[in-house]
Design a protein around this motif. Structure first.
Motif, PDB file in Angstrom:
ATOM      1  N   LYS A 108       0.848  -1.191   0.000  1.00  0.00           N
ATOM      2  CA  LYS A 108       0.000   0.000   0.000  1.00  0.00           C
ATOM      3  C   LYS A 108       0.885   1.243   0.000  1.00  0.00           C
ATOM      4  N   SER A 109       0.436   2.277  -0.697  1.00  0.00           N
ATOM      5  CA  SER A 109       1.146   3.552  -0.617  1.00  0.00           C
ATOM      6  C   SER A 109       0.945   4.122   0.788  1.00  0.00           C
ATOM      7  N   ALA A 110       1.764   5.078   1.157  1.00  0.00           N
ATOM      8  CA  ALA A 110       1.625   5.705   2.476  1.00  0.00           C
ATOM      9  C   ALA A 110       0.265   6.391   2.599  1.00  0.00           C
ATOM     10  N   ALA A 111      -0.176   7.050   1.530  1.00  0.00           N
ATOM     11  CA  ALA A 111      -1.475   7.721   1.553  1.00  0.00           C
ATOM     12  C   ALA A 111      -2.609   6.710   1.739  1.00  0.00           C
ATOM     13  N   GLU A 112      -2.522   5.571   1.062  1.00  0.00           N
ATOM     14  CA  GLU A 112      -3.548   4.536   1.191  1.00  0.00           C
ATOM     15  C   GLU A 112      -3.533   3.940   2.601  1.00  0.00           C
ATOM     16  N   ALA A 113      -2.364   3.741   3.177  1.00  0.00           N
ATOM     17  CA  ALA A 113      -2.276   3.241   4.552  1.00  0.00           C
ATOM     18  C   ALA A 113      -2.920   4.234   5.521  1.00  0.00           C
ATOM     19  N   ALA A 114      -2.716   5.530   5.296  1.00  0.00           N
ATOM     20  CA  ALA A 114      -3.342   6.551   6.142  1.00  0.00           C
ATOM     21  C   ALA A 114      -4.868   6.477   6.026  1.00  0.00           C
ATOM     22  N   ARG A 115      -5.378   6.245   4.806  1.00  0.00           N
ATOM     23  CA  ARG A 115      -6.824   6.122   4.603  1.00  0.00           C
ATOM     24  C   ARG A 115      -7.379   4.912   5.354  1.00  0.00           C
ATOM     25  N   ILE A 116      -6.656   3.818   5.317  1.00  0.00           N
ATOM     26  CA  ILE A 116      -7.085   2.606   6.032  1.00  0.00           C
ATOM     27  C   ILE A 116      -7.104   2.852   7.537  1.00  0.00           C
ATOM     28  N   GLU A 117      -6.097   3.542   8.059  1.00  0.00           N
ATOM     29  CA  GLU A 117      -6.073   3.876   9.493  1.00  0.00           C
ATOM     30  C   GLU A 117      -7.262   4.761   9.856  1.00  0.00           C
ATOM     31  N   ALA A 118      -7.624   5.705   8.971  1.00  0.00           N
ATOM     32  CA  ALA A 118      -8.770   6.579   9.235  1.00  0.00           C
ATOM     33  C   ALA A 118     -10.060   5.765   9.324  1.00  0.00           C
ATOM     34  N   TRP A 119     -10.172   4.717   8.514  1.00  0.00           N
ATOM     35  CA  TRP A 119     -11.338   3.830   8.590  1.00  0.00           C
ATOM     36  C   TRP A 119     -11.327   3.043   9.901  1.00  0.00           C
ATOM     37  N   GLN A 120     -10.217   2.380  10.189  1.00  0.00           N
ATOM     38  CA  GLN A 120     -10.153   1.496  11.348  1.00  0.00           C
ATOM     39  C   GLN A 120     -10.304   2.245  12.667  1.00  0.00           C
ATOM     40  N   GLU A 121      -9.670   3.409  12.767  1.00  0.00           N
ATOM     41  CA  GLU A 121      -9.616   4.124  14.044  1.00  0.00           C
ATOM     42  C   GLU A 121     -10.680   5.198  14.209  1.00  0.00           C
ATOM     43  N   ALA A 122     -11.246   5.707  13.089  1.00  0.00           N
ATOM     44  CA  ALA A 122     -12.176   6.838  13.193  1.00  0.00           C
ATOM     45  C   ALA A 122     -13.468   6.660  12.410  1.00  0.00           C
ATOM     46  N   GLY A 123     -13.606   5.579  11.643  1.00  0.00           N
ATOM     47  CA  GLY A 123     -14.848   5.343  10.922  1.00  0.00           C
ATOM     48  C   GLY A 123     -15.030   6.154   9.659  1.00  0.00           C
ATOM     49  N   VAL A 124     -13.922   6.666   9.098  1.00  0.00           N
ATOM     50  CA  VAL A 124     -14.017   7.420   7.849  1.00  0.00           C
ATOM     51  C   VAL A 124     -14.206   6.412   6.717  1.00  0.00           C
ATOM     52  N   LYS A 125     -15.421   6.412   6.147  1.00  0.00           N
ATOM     53  CA  LYS A 125     -15.767   5.420   5.135  1.00  0.00           C
ATOM     54  C   LYS A 125     -15.397   5.887   3.730  1.00  0.00           C
ATOM     55  N   THR A 126     -15.662   7.148   3.415  1.00  0.00           N
ATOM     56  CA  THR A 126     -15.382   7.695   2.096  1.00  0.00           C
ATOM     57  C   THR A 126     -14.646   9.024   2.260  1.00  0.00           C
ATOM     58  N   ALA A 127     -13.536   9.169   1.543  1.00  0.00           N
ATOM     59  CA  ALA A 127     -12.763  10.408   1.621  1.00  0.00           C
ATOM     60  C   ALA A 127     -11.922  10.567   0.362  1.00  0.00           C
ATOM     61  N   ARG A 128     -11.647  11.808   0.013  1.00  0.00           N
ATOM     62  CA  ARG A 128     -10.694  12.088  -1.055  1.00  0.00           C
ATOM     63  C   ARG A 128      -9.321  12.208  -0.389  1.00  0.00           C
ATOM     64  N   VAL A 129      -8.403  11.346  -0.793  1.00  0.00           N
ATOM     65  CA  VAL A 129      -7.097  11.259  -0.144  1.00  0.00           C
ATOM     66  C   VAL A 129      -6.066  12.051  -0.930  1.00  0.00           C
ATOM     67  N   GLY A 130      -5.376  12.949  -0.258  1.00  0.00           N
ATOM     68  CA  GLY A 130      -4.282  13.678  -0.883  1.00  0.00           C
ATOM     69  C   GLY A 130      -3.072  12.762  -1.021  1.00  0.00           C
ATOM     70  N   ARG A 131      -2.469  12.718  -2.173  1.00  0.00           N
ATOM     71  CA  ARG A 131      -1.325  11.826  -2.418  1.00  0.00           C
ATOM     72  C   ARG A 131      -0.015  12.396  -1.886  1.00  0.00           C
ATOM     73  N   LYS A 132       0.006  13.698  -1.625  1.00  0.00           N
ATOM     74  CA  LYS A 132       1.213  14.331  -1.084  1.00  0.00           C
ATOM     75  C   LYS A 132       0.984  14.667   0.377  1.00  0.00           C
ATOM     76  N   PRO A 133       1.974  14.394   1.218  1.00  0.00           N
ATOM     77  CA  PRO A 133       1.815  14.720   2.643  1.00  0.00           C
ATOM     78  C   PRO A 133       1.792  16.232   2.861  1.00  0.00           C
ATOM     79  N   VAL A 134       1.093  16.646   3.915  1.00  0.00           N
ATOM     80  CA  VAL A 134       1.052  18.062   4.291  1.00  0.00           C
ATOM     81  C   VAL A 134       2.109  18.375   5.338  1.00  0.00           C
ATOM     82  N   GLY A 135       2.845  17.359   5.782  1.00  0.00           N
ATOM     83  CA  GLY A 135       3.901  17.563   6.762  1.00  0.00           C
ATOM     84  C   GLY A 135       4.157  16.303   7.567  1.00  0.00           C
ATOM     85  N   GLU A 136       4.969  16.458   8.586  1.00  0.00           N
ATOM     86  CA  GLU A 136       5.281  15.380   9.522  1.00  0.00           C
ATOM     87  C   GLU A 136       5.268  15.939  10.930  1.00  0.00           C
TER      88      GLU A 136
END
Length: 137
Positions: free
Chosen positions: A46-74
């Motif tokens: 999985k790309s890092a962005a896709e892994a972040a989307r999966i974490e948002a589902w598992q931990e926060a219930g975000v079912k549908t979202a537009r995922v930015g492919r570039k990070p906004v920071g660290e």
């Protein structure tokens, strides 16, 4: 095979617009109950962005979202492991514009979640570098 470096995670900055201003979705951590962004380890295949989307589902219930492919920071933080050890970590943050979130998700009974304005989110989190990132978003 390339292994992930120790202490590197991905995080989801889940946001929406409400009354003309951005709000972000914070969750509580499992161990300490601190307010935090959904985050986790990179995932094989999985790309890092896709892994972040999966974490948002598992931990926060975000079912549908537009995922930015570039990070906004660290941001830097200390991960508290179940065995009592602490590990310095860095999380690369990907923006997710939330379209749909649900009440029934994998970690629903283990965490609290809350939509808050950006400035309030920056006040609630403990990590200084995350405060800066949220205020700049």
């Amino acid at each position: 095979m390339i292994k992930r470096p120790s202490g590197f995670q991905v995080a989801a900055l889940c946001y929406r617009k409400s009354k003309g201003r951005k709000e972000v979705l914070l969750i509580t951590t499992l161990g300490t109950g601190r307010w935090m962004l959904p985050k986790g380890w990179p995932m094989d295949g999985k790309s890092a962005a896709e892994a972040a989307r999966i974490e948002a589902w598992q931990e926060a219930g975000v079912k549908t979202a537009r995922v930015g492919r570039k990070p906004v920071g660290e941001f830097a933080y200390v991960k508290h492991h179940d065995d009592g050890l602490e590990e310095p970590c860095s999380a690369r943050v990907y923006p997710l514009k939330v379209k749909e979130y649900v009440e029934d998700y994998p970690e629903a009974g283990q965490r609290k979640r809350q939509w808050v304005p950006l400035e309030t989110a920056a006040d609630l989190v403990e990590e200084d570098s995350l405060k800066v990132l949220l205020r700049a978003f």
